[in-house]
Design a protein around this motif. Structure first.
Motif, PDB file in Angstrom:
ATOM      1  N   MET A   1     -13.517 -50.856 -50.810  1.00 39.83           N
ATOM      2  CA  MET A   1     -14.613 -51.502 -50.077  1.00 39.83           C
ATOM      3  C   MET A   1     -14.223 -51.722 -48.618  1.00 39.83           C
ATOM      4  O   MET A   1     -15.017 -51.557 -47.696  1.00 39.83           O
ATOM      5  N   ASN A   2     -12.921 -52.093 -48.395  1.00 44.23           N
ATOM      6  CA  ASN A   2     -12.462 -52.308 -47.028  1.00 44.23           C
ATOM      7  C   ASN A   2     -12.535 -51.025 -46.213  1.00 44.23           C
ATOM      8  O   ASN A   2     -12.894 -51.044 -45.036  1.00 44.23           O
ATOM      9  N   LYS A   3     -12.156 -49.891 -46.831  1.00 43.82           N
ATOM     10  CA  LYS A   3     -12.198 -48.610 -46.122  1.00 43.82           C
ATOM     11  C   LYS A   3     -13.642 -48.249 -45.772  1.00 43.82           C
ATOM     12  O   LYS A   3     -13.921 -47.779 -44.660  1.00 43.82           O
ATOM     13  N   GLU A   4     -14.554 -48.464 -46.712  1.00 47.30           N
ATOM     14  CA  GLU A   4     -15.964 -48.160 -46.463  1.00 47.30           C
ATOM     15  C   GLU A   4     -16.505 -49.014 -45.326  1.00 47.30           C
ATOM     16  O   GLU A   4     -17.199 -48.516 -44.424  1.00 47.30           O
ATOM     17  N   PHE A   5     -16.174 -50.308 -45.334  1.00 51.27           N
ATOM     18  CA  PHE A   5     -16.657 -51.218 -44.288  1.00 51.27           C
ATOM     19  C   PHE A   5     -16.079 -50.824 -42.926  1.00 51.27           C
ATOM     20  O   PHE A   5     -16.784 -50.820 -41.911  1.00 51.27           O
ATOM     21  N   ALA A   6     -14.798 -50.470 -42.895  1.00 55.99           N
ATOM     22  CA  ALA A   6     -14.155 -50.081 -41.635  1.00 55.99           C
ATOM     23  C   ALA A   6     -14.802 -48.825 -41.059  1.00 55.99           C
ATOM     24  O   ALA A   6     -15.080 -48.741 -39.854  1.00 55.99           O
ATOM     25  N   CYS A   7     -15.067 -47.843 -41.924  1.00 49.94           N
ATOM     26  CA  CYS A   7     -15.696 -46.594 -41.468  1.00 49.94           C
ATOM     27  C   CYS A   7     -17.104 -46.848 -40.944  1.00 49.94           C
ATOM     28  O   CYS A   7     -17.509 -46.295 -39.910  1.00 49.94           O
ATOM     29  N   ALA A   8     -17.858 -47.691 -41.658  1.00 43.56           N
ATOM     30  CA  ALA A   8     -19.224 -48.004 -41.225  1.00 43.56           C
ATOM     31  C   ALA A   8     -19.204 -48.722 -39.874  1.00 43.56           C
ATOM     32  O   ALA A   8     -20.057 -48.471 -39.013  1.00 43.56           O
ATOM     33  N   SER A   9     -18.227 -49.595 -39.679  1.00 36.94           N
ATOM     34  CA  SER A   9     -18.117 -50.317 -38.403  1.00 36.94           C
ATOM     35  C   SER A   9     -17.808 -49.357 -37.263  1.00 36.94           C
ATOM     36  O   SER A   9     -18.402 -49.440 -36.186  1.00 36.94           O
ATOM     37  N   ILE A  10     -16.874 -48.439 -37.503  1.00 37.43           N
ATOM     38  CA  ILE A  10     -16.536 -47.448 -36.476  1.00 37.43           C
ATOM     39  C   ILE A  10     -17.753 -46.600 -36.145  1.00 37.43           C
ATOM     40  O   ILE A  10     -18.043 -46.307 -34.977  1.00 37.43           O
ATOM     41  N   SER A  11     -18.495 -46.213 -37.181  1.00 39.44           N
ATOM     42  CA  SER A  11     -19.682 -45.378 -36.995  1.00 39.44           C
ATOM     43  C   SER A  11     -20.684 -46.038 -36.054  1.00 39.44           C
ATOM     44  O   SER A  11     -21.299 -45.381 -35.208  1.00 39.44           O
ATOM     45  N   ARG A  12     -20.840 -47.368 -36.196  1.00 38.41           N
ATOM     46  CA  ARG A  12     -21.780 -48.100 -35.337  1.00 38.41           C
ATOM     47  C   ARG A  12     -21.227 -48.268 -33.921  1.00 38.41           C
ATOM     48  O   ARG A  12     -21.916 -48.048 -32.935  1.00 38.41           O
ATOM     49  N   VAL A  13     -19.947 -48.652 -33.835  1.00 32.83           N
ATOM     50  CA  VAL A  13     -19.373 -49.006 -32.534  1.00 32.83           C
ATOM     51  C   VAL A  13     -19.271 -47.792 -31.611  1.00 32.83           C
ATOM     52  O   VAL A  13     -19.529 -47.888 -30.407  1.00 32.83           O
ATOM     53  N   VAL A  14     -18.930 -46.615 -32.141  1.00 34.12           N
ATOM     54  CA  VAL A  14     -18.739 -45.441 -31.271  1.00 34.12           C
ATOM     55  C   VAL A  14     -20.050 -44.919 -30.700  1.00 34.12           C
ATOM     56  O   VAL A  14     -20.042 -44.028 -29.845  1.00 34.12           O
ATOM     57  N   GLN A  15     -21.188 -45.473 -31.148  1.00 33.50           N
ATOM     58  CA  GLN A  15     -22.452 -45.100 -30.513  1.00 33.50           C
ATOM     59  C   GLN A  15     -22.494 -45.585 -29.062  1.00 33.50           C
ATOM     60  O   GLN A  15     -23.300 -45.098 -28.267  1.00 33.50           O
ATOM     61  N   GLN A  16     -21.645 -46.547 -28.726  1.00 29.10           N
ATOM     62  CA  GLN A  16     -21.451 -46.953 -27.327  1.00 29.10           C
ATOM     63  C   GLN A  16     -20.258 -46.158 -26.801  1.00 29.10           C
ATOM     64  O   GLN A  16     -19.119 -46.437 -27.153  1.00 29.10           O
ATOM     65  N   ASN A  42     -18.679 -43.187 -51.455  1.00 26.45           N
ATOM     66  CA  ASN A  42     -19.158 -44.023 -50.363  1.00 26.45           C
ATOM     67  C   ASN A  42     -18.230 -43.961 -49.161  1.00 26.45           C
ATOM     68  O   ASN A  42     -18.677 -43.916 -48.005  1.00 26.45           O
ATOM     69  N   VAL A  43     -16.922 -43.959 -49.416  1.00 24.64           N
ATOM     70  CA  VAL A  43     -15.949 -43.850 -48.319  1.00 24.64           C
ATOM     71  C   VAL A  43     -16.071 -42.478 -47.653  1.00 24.64           C
ATOM     72  O   VAL A  43     -16.035 -42.374 -46.422  1.00 24.64           O
ATOM     73  N   ARG A  44     -16.233 -41.451 -48.458  1.00 20.91           N
ATOM     74  CA  ARG A  44     -16.395 -40.102 -47.888  1.00 20.91           C
ATOM     75  C   ARG A  44     -17.594 -40.056 -46.932  1.00 20.91           C
ATOM     76  O   ARG A  44     -17.514 -39.518 -45.828  1.00 20.91           O
ATOM     77  N   GLU A  45     -18.699 -40.635 -47.387  1.00 11.26           N
ATOM     78  CA  GLU A  45     -19.917 -40.562 -46.568  1.00 11.26           C
ATOM     79  C   GLU A  45     -19.769 -41.358 -45.277  1.00 11.26           C
ATOM     80  O   GLU A  45     -20.134 -40.877 -44.204  1.00 11.26           O
ATOM     81  N   THR A  46     -19.230 -42.566 -45.352  1.00 14.78           N
ATOM     82  CA  THR A  46     -19.104 -43.378 -44.137  1.00 14.78           C
ATOM     83  C   THR A  46     -18.050 -42.809 -43.194  1.00 14.78           C
ATOM     84  O   THR A  46     -18.215 -42.866 -41.967  1.00 14.78           O
ATOM     85  N   ALA A  47     -16.957 -42.233 -43.735  1.00 21.16           N
ATOM     86  CA  ALA A  47     -15.926 -41.627 -42.882  1.00 21.16           C
ATOM     87  C   ALA A  47     -16.479 -40.403 -42.161  1.00 21.16           C
ATOM     88  O   ALA A  47     -16.238 -40.206 -40.963  1.00 21.16           O
ATOM     89  N   THR A  48     -17.235 -39.586 -42.900  1.00 23.65           N
ATOM     90  CA  THR A  48     -17.828 -38.393 -42.288  1.00 23.65           C
ATOM     91  C   THR A  48     -18.860 -38.784 -41.230  1.00 23.65           C
ATOM     92  O   THR A  48     -18.937 -38.181 -40.153  1.00 23.65           O
ATOM     93  N   GLY A  49     -19.633 -39.842 -41.547  1.00 22.97           N
ATOM     94  CA  GLY A  49     -20.617 -40.325 -40.570  1.00 22.97           C
ATOM     95  C   GLY A  49     -19.957 -40.860 -39.314  1.00 22.97           C
ATOM     96  O   GLY A  49     -20.455 -40.656 -38.197  1.00 22.97           O
ATOM     97  N   ALA A  50     -18.826 -41.552 -39.469  1.00 23.78           N
ATOM     98  CA  ALA A  50     -18.104 -42.069 -38.304  1.00 23.78           C
ATOM     99  C   ALA A  50     -17.602 -40.929 -37.419  1.00 23.78           C
ATOM    100  O   ALA A  50     -17.737 -40.974 -36.186  1.00 23.78           O
TER     101      ALA A  50
END
Length: 627
Positions: A1-16, A42-50
């Motif tokens: 869950m931590n890895k998924e949350f970290a990837c999702a956060s990176i995905s959002r932040v790098v839009q700036q 879920n981790v695969r999807e969020t990491a790829t999205g990031a």
């Protein structure tokens, strides 16, 4: 869950984009890469999205850095594993998301971004057999249109100017593209899919068996023609109204709309950052549509997705037509080869049906021109050069989530003008409708530029409309067709161009003065107008900071004052000889001082020729004006 949350956060932040250097310094790519193959979907999807967002918002240098950190190895493995598991993925309910296909969609978009920006990524694509993997994704279009469009966008990019890939093109690849091209679903998303397939087939023309070429060309152009038939100015208000009705009828419309609007606004920021990156083109051609993140639009915005798909499809159509008109690929010769019985076996049957020897040797340009004319492409392109309909602009302006379409509609107009310029530069006058049609087109372009109280200030529009106007006036002048621009309009155009930072705008405006002036020099009573044109050209030749613009202004002066009583009278009145002698020494010194550091060898060669011609022209004026 931590890895998924970290990837999702990176995905959002790098839009700036300003946050990206910090992530790169922390070795984010090397850490995210292995997560593409994590045991959790879920981790695969969020990491790829990031990584996808990082590649899209970071631009060329970030993509190169990602490839250098070997992101292609886990990405290739992920794509192969996902495609192998398409049929095994379990979806318990209709309309439920398929996690494997969602991961694949993110991965294909990441692959597209990397291959667009990195030649090394493209080389890995060629050598790793990823073409077959992306084709598998394309073939999912009956059940997953979103994935198929992502695959088609990737294919359209990787097949352009990529001769190494042509060796990998099999009958199965052509058959898959044919299946898409011959589909008939009416949605705008399907229209976009067919348009991208058409562009890919054009890129692969060197791999098509000769027996298929004429029919394939006709099918490709017919697809583009059908796309351009849709009037976005009518459809977009209809879609916006349909959305309003749906939201009124939905009990949860108000609850979810704020989040949807926020998501759309974030996407618009990503698109604007990518559109402003001048490095998003390969080999000087528009290989991908600027800033297309349409698959990331929230699922509750179906009408907005349709509108975005239409505008993307029409922009892509114009870019394909430009590439058709400008095609100088050596593989064009392969369109002219004789067919053999072995080759015809490779061709998809439904594209070859009923083909005769329409594509005779040495007539590729005639075939392309014929296909474009048969499907009324020049007329459709000209219609799209008009300003977007006020009703559509107003309706989009009223909604924050639709507001991003306004820029896209204006970009369609600019791409249509660029397309018109290409058609005028490569097609003959009769094919374009003859003198009456050319005069009508000139009047239309004049209305675009001079129809409002103020001259347009948008650089992209000015660049497109002035290049189209230059090509049109050159054609009109070569056919001795009367010009339609008044002296006052000419001066207004020149003044607007002089204020523009884009060099090509200033160059084309100067060329228009030269074309018009050289035509007027043959007419009685034109001396006063020639004086005005000559003074404007001297001003540009002596004052513009760019040597290329200086040279173009001098070249125009040579044309305008080359011969004739009217030109001679005007030259004396503006003291042309003395002015050119003054400019000559400055021009030569400027070439010596700035030339090698700021200009390409080709530009320097042209400037040296102009310098020689300037010396000769001064000698000619010395003799002529003293007599």
């Amino acid at each position: 869950m931590n890895k998924e949350f970290a990837c999702a956060s990176i995905s959002r932040v790098v839009q700036q984009s300003q946050t990206i250097p910090g992530f790169l310094q922390r070795d984010a790519v090397r850490r995210l890469g292995p997560l593409l193959l994590d045991s959790s979907l879920n981790v695969r999807e969020t990491a790829t999205g990031a990584l996808r967002n990082l590649s899209a918002c970071g631009g060329h240098e970030v993509c190169e850095d990602m490839v250098k950190h070997d992101v292609m190895t886990p990405l290739t493995a992920l794509l192969r594993e996902c495609c192998a598991g398409f049929d095994n993925a379990v979806v318990s309910m209709k309309d439920q998301k398929n996690p494997v296909e969602d991961i694949t969609n993110e991965a294909v978009n990441l692959l597209w971004n990397l291959c667009e920006s990195s030649s090394q990524a493209l080389s890995v694509f060629n050598k790793s057999g990823l073409l077959d993997v992306v084709i598998q994704c394309l073939e999912r279009y009956p059940s997953n249109l979103e994935l198929a469009i992502s695959a088609a966008q990737c294919l359209h990019t990787v097949t352009e100017d990529n001769p190494e890939l042509l060796c990998s093109i099999s009958p199965a690849v052509l058959s898959a593209l044919e299946g898409v091209l011959l589909s008939s679903e009416p949605s705008m998303a399907h229209t976009l899919l067919r348009t991208l397939a058409a562009g890919t087939l054009w890129n692969l023309k060197g791999s098509l068996p000769a027996a298929c070429q004429a029919q394939t060309l006709s099918t490709v152009v017919a697809t583009l023609s059908q796309c351009l038939d849709v009037d976005a100015g009518v459809l977009i208000p209809e879609l916006r109204q349909a959305e309003e009705v749906r939201l009124r009828n939905s009990a949860v419309a108000t609850d979810g709309d704020d989040q949807v609007t926020g998501d759309v606004e974030a996407l618009e920021e990503m698109e604007e950052e990518e559109e402003d990156d001048p490095r998003r083109k390969r080999n000087g051609k528009s290989a991908r549509v600027d800033g297309d993140f349409s698959d990331l639009l929230p699922r509750g915005k179906e009408e907005l997705r349709e509108a975005t798909a239409l505008l993307t499809a029409q922009q892509t159509s114009f870019e394909i037509i430009v590439n058709m008109c400008c095609s100088d690929d050596p593989s064009d010769d392969e369109w002219e080869e004789e067919s053999s019985s072995d080759e015809s076996d490779l061709c998809p049957d439904s594209l070859c049906e009923g083909v005769s020897n329409l594509m005779s040797p040495l007539c590729l340009s005639a075939e392309v021109q014929g296909a474009l004319i048969n499907h009324s492409i020049p007329e459709k392109v000209l219609r799209k050069t008009s300003f977007p309909r006020k009703e559509a602009l107003d309706m989009c302006q009223q909604s924050s989530s639709w507001r991003g379409l306004i820029k896209k509609m204006h970009r369609i107009q600019s791409r249509a003008l660029t397309c018109l310029h290409s058609a005028l530069s490569t097609m003959d006058a009769e094919a374009l409708g003859g003198p009456a049609a050319l005069q009508a087109a000139a009047q239309h372009l004049s209305t675009l530029v001079f129809g409002s109280a103020e001259m347009p200030k948008d650089d992209e529009f000015l660049e497109a409309v002035i290049s189209a106007m230059r090509s049109l006036l050159q054609m009109i002048a070569s056919k001795n067709i009367p010009q339609c621009m008044s002296p006052q309009q000419l001066m207004s155009l020149c003044e607007a161009a002089n204020r523009c930072n884009v060099v090509s705008v200033r160059v084309n405006a100067v060329a228009i003065l030269g074309i018009t002036g050289s035509t007027l020099a043959k007419e009685k009573g034109s001396a006063a107008t020639l004086q005005m044109i000559g003074s404007a050209l001297l001003q540009v030749a002596s004052k513009d900071a760019n040597l290329v613009v200086n040279g173009e202004a001098l070249d125009a002066l040579f044309d305008v004052f080359a011969d004739g009583d009217e030109a001679e009278a005007a030259a004396k009145h503006i003291n042309l000889l003395h002015s050119l002698k003054t400019i000559q020494s400055v021009f030569k010194a400027k070439i010596r001082k700035e030339g090698r550091g700021k200009y390409s060898p080709q530009q320097l060669c042209v400037l040296d020729n102009i310098k020689v011609n300037l010396r000769r022209f001064i000698g000619y004026l010395d003799k002529t004006l003293k007599n």
